[in-house]
Design an enzyme around this catalytic site. Structure first.
Site, PDB file in Angstrom:
ATOM      1  N   MET A 132      -8.713  -2.732   9.329  1.00 34.28           N
ATOM      2  CA  MET A 132      -8.126  -3.423  10.480  1.00 34.28           C
ATOM      3  C   MET A 132      -7.148  -2.601  11.338  1.00 34.28           C
ATOM      4  O   MET A 132      -6.488  -3.167  12.195  1.00 34.28           O
ATOM      5  CB  MET A 132      -7.411  -4.701   9.995  1.00 34.28           C
ATOM      6  CG  MET A 132      -8.353  -5.679   9.330  1.00 34.28           C
ATOM      7  SD  MET A 132      -7.550  -7.151   8.631  1.00 34.28           S
ATOM      8  CE  MET A 132      -6.822  -7.883  10.070  1.00 34.28           C
ATOM      9  N   GLU A 133      -7.019  -1.298  11.091  1.00 33.96           N
ATOM     10  CA  GLU A 133      -6.055  -0.510  11.878  1.00 33.96           C
ATOM     11  C   GLU A 133      -6.586   0.814  12.396  1.00 33.96           C
ATOM     12  O   GLU A 133      -6.097   1.326  13.418  1.00 33.96           O
ATOM     13  CB  GLU A 133      -4.784  -0.198  11.048  1.00 33.96           C
ATOM     14  CG  GLU A 133      -3.926  -1.388  10.701  1.00 33.96           C
ATOM     15  CD  GLU A 133      -4.384  -2.113   9.446  1.00 33.96           C
ATOM     16  OE1 GLU A 133      -5.146  -1.500   8.653  1.00 33.96           O
ATOM     17  OE2 GLU A 133      -4.006  -3.285   9.249  1.00 33.96           O
TER      18      GLU A 133
ATOM     19  N   ASP B  61     -12.169  -4.233  -1.780  1.00 29.30           N
ATOM     20  CA  ASP B  61     -13.114  -5.356  -1.911  1.00 29.30           C
ATOM     21  C   ASP B  61     -14.505  -4.966  -1.443  1.00 29.30           C
ATOM     22  O   ASP B  61     -14.669  -4.097  -0.584  1.00 29.30           O
ATOM     23  CB  ASP B  61     -12.608  -6.574  -1.113  1.00 29.30           C
ATOM     24  CG  ASP B  61     -12.294  -6.236   0.329  1.00 29.30           C
ATOM     25  OD1 ASP B  61     -11.233  -5.627   0.583  1.00 29.30           O
ATOM     26  OD2 ASP B  61     -13.125  -6.538   1.203  1.00 29.30           O
TER      27      ASP B  61
ATOM     28  N   GLU C 280       0.838  -1.204   0.000  1.00 28.12           N
ATOM     29  CA  GLU C 280       0.000   0.000   0.000  1.00 28.12           C
ATOM     30  C   GLU C 280       0.872   1.253   0.000  1.00 28.12           C
ATOM     31  O   GLU C 280       0.503   2.278  -0.573  1.00 28.12           O
ATOM     32  CB  GLU C 280      -0.878   0.053   1.266  1.00 28.12           C
ATOM     33  CG  GLU C 280      -1.952  -1.019   1.348  1.00 28.12           C
ATOM     34  CD  GLU C 280      -2.568  -1.126   2.753  1.00 28.12           C
ATOM     35  OE1 GLU C 280      -3.642  -1.734   2.850  1.00 28.12           O
ATOM     36  OE2 GLU C 280      -1.991  -0.635   3.743  1.00 28.12           O
TER      37      GLU C 280
ATOM     38  N   THR D  66      -6.080   0.418   2.815  1.00 24.02           N
ATOM     39  CA  THR D  66      -7.189  -0.106   2.023  1.00 24.02           C
ATOM     40  C   THR D  66      -8.309  -0.556   2.957  1.00 24.02           C
ATOM     41  O   THR D  66      -8.116  -0.695   4.159  1.00 24.02           O
ATOM     42  CB  THR D  66      -6.721  -1.285   1.161  1.00 24.02           C
ATOM     43  OG1 THR D  66      -6.199  -2.293   2.016  1.00 24.02           O
ATOM     44  CG2 THR D  66      -5.668  -0.855   0.155  1.00 24.02           C
TER      45      THR D  66
HETATM   46  N1  SAH Z   1      -4.521 -11.119   1.876  1.00 20.09           N
HETATM   47  C1  SAH Z   1      -3.711  -9.954   1.949  1.00 20.09           C
HETATM   48  C2  SAH Z   1      -3.862  -9.320   3.305  1.00 20.09           C
HETATM   49  C3  SAH Z   1      -5.085  -8.485   3.408  1.00 20.09           C
HETATM   50  S1  SAH Z   1      -5.454  -8.131   5.030  1.00 20.09           S
HETATM   51  C4  SAH Z   1      -2.276 -10.250   1.618  1.00 20.09           C
HETATM   52  O1  SAH Z   1      -1.981 -11.402   1.411  1.00 20.09           O
HETATM   53  O2  SAH Z   1      -1.471  -9.356   1.550  1.00 20.09           O
HETATM   54  C5  SAH Z   1      -6.323  -6.715   4.942  1.00 20.09           C
HETATM   55  C6  SAH Z   1      -5.550  -5.411   5.047  1.00 20.09           C
HETATM   56  O3  SAH Z   1      -6.216  -4.502   4.198  1.00 20.09           O
HETATM   57  C7  SAH Z   1      -5.629  -4.782   6.431  1.00 20.09           C
HETATM   58  O4  SAH Z   1      -4.502  -3.979   6.673  1.00 20.09           O
HETATM   59  C8  SAH Z   1      -6.940  -3.973   6.384  1.00 20.09           C
HETATM   60  O5  SAH Z   1      -6.841  -2.710   7.025  1.00 20.09           O
HETATM   61  C9  SAH Z   1      -7.239  -3.791   4.904  1.00 20.09           C
HETATM   62  N2  SAH Z   1      -8.527  -4.359   4.414  1.00 20.09           N
HETATM   63  C10 SAH Z   1      -8.904  -4.328   3.112  1.00 20.09           C
HETATM   64  N3  SAH Z   1     -10.119  -4.900   2.941  1.00 20.09           N
HETATM   65  C11 SAH Z   1     -10.559  -5.291   4.167  1.00 20.09           C
HETATM   66  C12 SAH Z   1     -11.754  -5.953   4.631  1.00 20.09           C
HETATM   67  N4  SAH Z   1     -12.731  -6.313   3.808  1.00 20.09           N
HETATM   68  N5  SAH Z   1     -11.862  -6.232   5.945  1.00 20.09           N
HETATM   69  C13 SAH Z   1     -10.865  -5.888   6.790  1.00 20.09           C
HETATM   70  N6  SAH Z   1      -9.725  -5.264   6.408  1.00 20.09           N
HETATM   71  C14 SAH Z   1      -9.541  -4.950   5.111  1.00 20.09           C
END
Ligand code: SAH
Length: 235
Positions: free
Chosen positions: A176-177, A200, A14, A91
């Site tokens: 998530m932050e 998403d 990001e 994100t």
């Molecule tokens: N699968 C990804 C990790 C994504 S985790 C990888 O392999 O890199 C999600 C990260 O993006 C977190 O930092 C969160 O803040 C954000 N995020 C994006 N979409 C989200 C959702 N639907 N729910 C929770 N966090 C989300």
């Protein structure tokens, strides 16, 4: 004195585009912190900018997403840089009726948690949290954006209990932050602003993991363009 702006970001992917566009340089490791949080610093439009990442898990090799490392990162960066403003950029997921992929969401309403449930007098509201933002329309002048509630939890999925809660509290950006960063900024009395780009849709069939991976680079590019415009607008 120039304004000091701290930008907290969870994922390297990001942050990459914006670190590059701003030409920020990695700061020397702070031995006290054992370089846990990679930090990049530079001047931009007369402002002193620091981007601080949550870093990678030594055991698992992935970004340390989620609230715990976001709070540790934020507190240690506050102590090191004494910022005037903290931005949490990243994100998020959103309902398809609220936002398209890569849309920008920020907030003029308090940031909350959607998975901290403690049904005890007083603790219920403490657990949910309510951390102010320092949104100013001028920061987003001529930038397309949506205003809504940013809601934080520690899972990428959305069990029914979280979904009902998010709908009830009009959550628009699920991530998530943010609440962890906002609460740390609030603890130290520092202005806070979230800027999120949608990776998403949380209400459609295709798995969010697959959507996330497909859209991460589009959303990160949009995020970096927006962040740079906001940094220009801030005085
Ligand atoms: N699968 C990804 C990790 C994504 S985790 C990888 O392999 O890199 C999600 C990260 O993006 C977190 O930092 C969160 O803040 C954000 N995020 C994006 N979409 C989200 C959702 N639907 N729910 C929770 N966090 C989300």
């Amino acid at each position: 004195m120039s304004k000091r702006i701290l930008i907290i970001m969870a994922m390297e992917a990001e942050a990459g585009p914006v670190i590059e566009k701003l030409g920020l340089k990695e700061t020397p490791a702070n031995p006290q912190l054992r370089s846990h949080f990679p930090r990049f610093q530079g001047e931009f439009e007369g402002k002193d900018i620091v981007i601080s990442l949550n870093g990678k898990s030594v055991e698992h090799g992935v970004d340390r997403i989620g609230t715990e490392f976001a709070a540790l990162n934020t507190q240690s960066a506050i102590l090191e840089f004494a910022p005037d403003l903290i931005i949490n950029a990243g994100t998020c997921g959103a309902f398809s009726a609220d936002a398209d992929i890569a849309d920008i969401i920020t907030s003029d309403q308090p940031v909350v948690y959607h998975d901290h449930r403690v049904p005890l007098e007083g603790f219920d509201r403490f657990a949910m949290g309510s951390y102010p933002t320092a949104y100013r329309p001028k920061y987003f002048q001529s930038i397309e954006h949506k205003l809504g509630v940013v809601t934080t939890g520690n899972s990428l999925d959305m069990p029914d209990v979280d979904k009902q809660w998010i709908i009830q509290n009009r959550g628009m950006a699920k991530e998530m932050e943010c609440a962890a960063v906002a609460s740390t900024a609030h603890l130290y009395g520092i202005d806070f602003l979230p800027i999120k780009s949608v990776t998403d849709h949380i209400d459609i069939e295709l798995d969010n993991v697959e959507q996330f991976l497909n859209n991460l680079s589009k959303a990160s590019n949009k995020l970096s363009e927006t962040l740079i415009k906001v940094l220009v607008n801030i005085d």
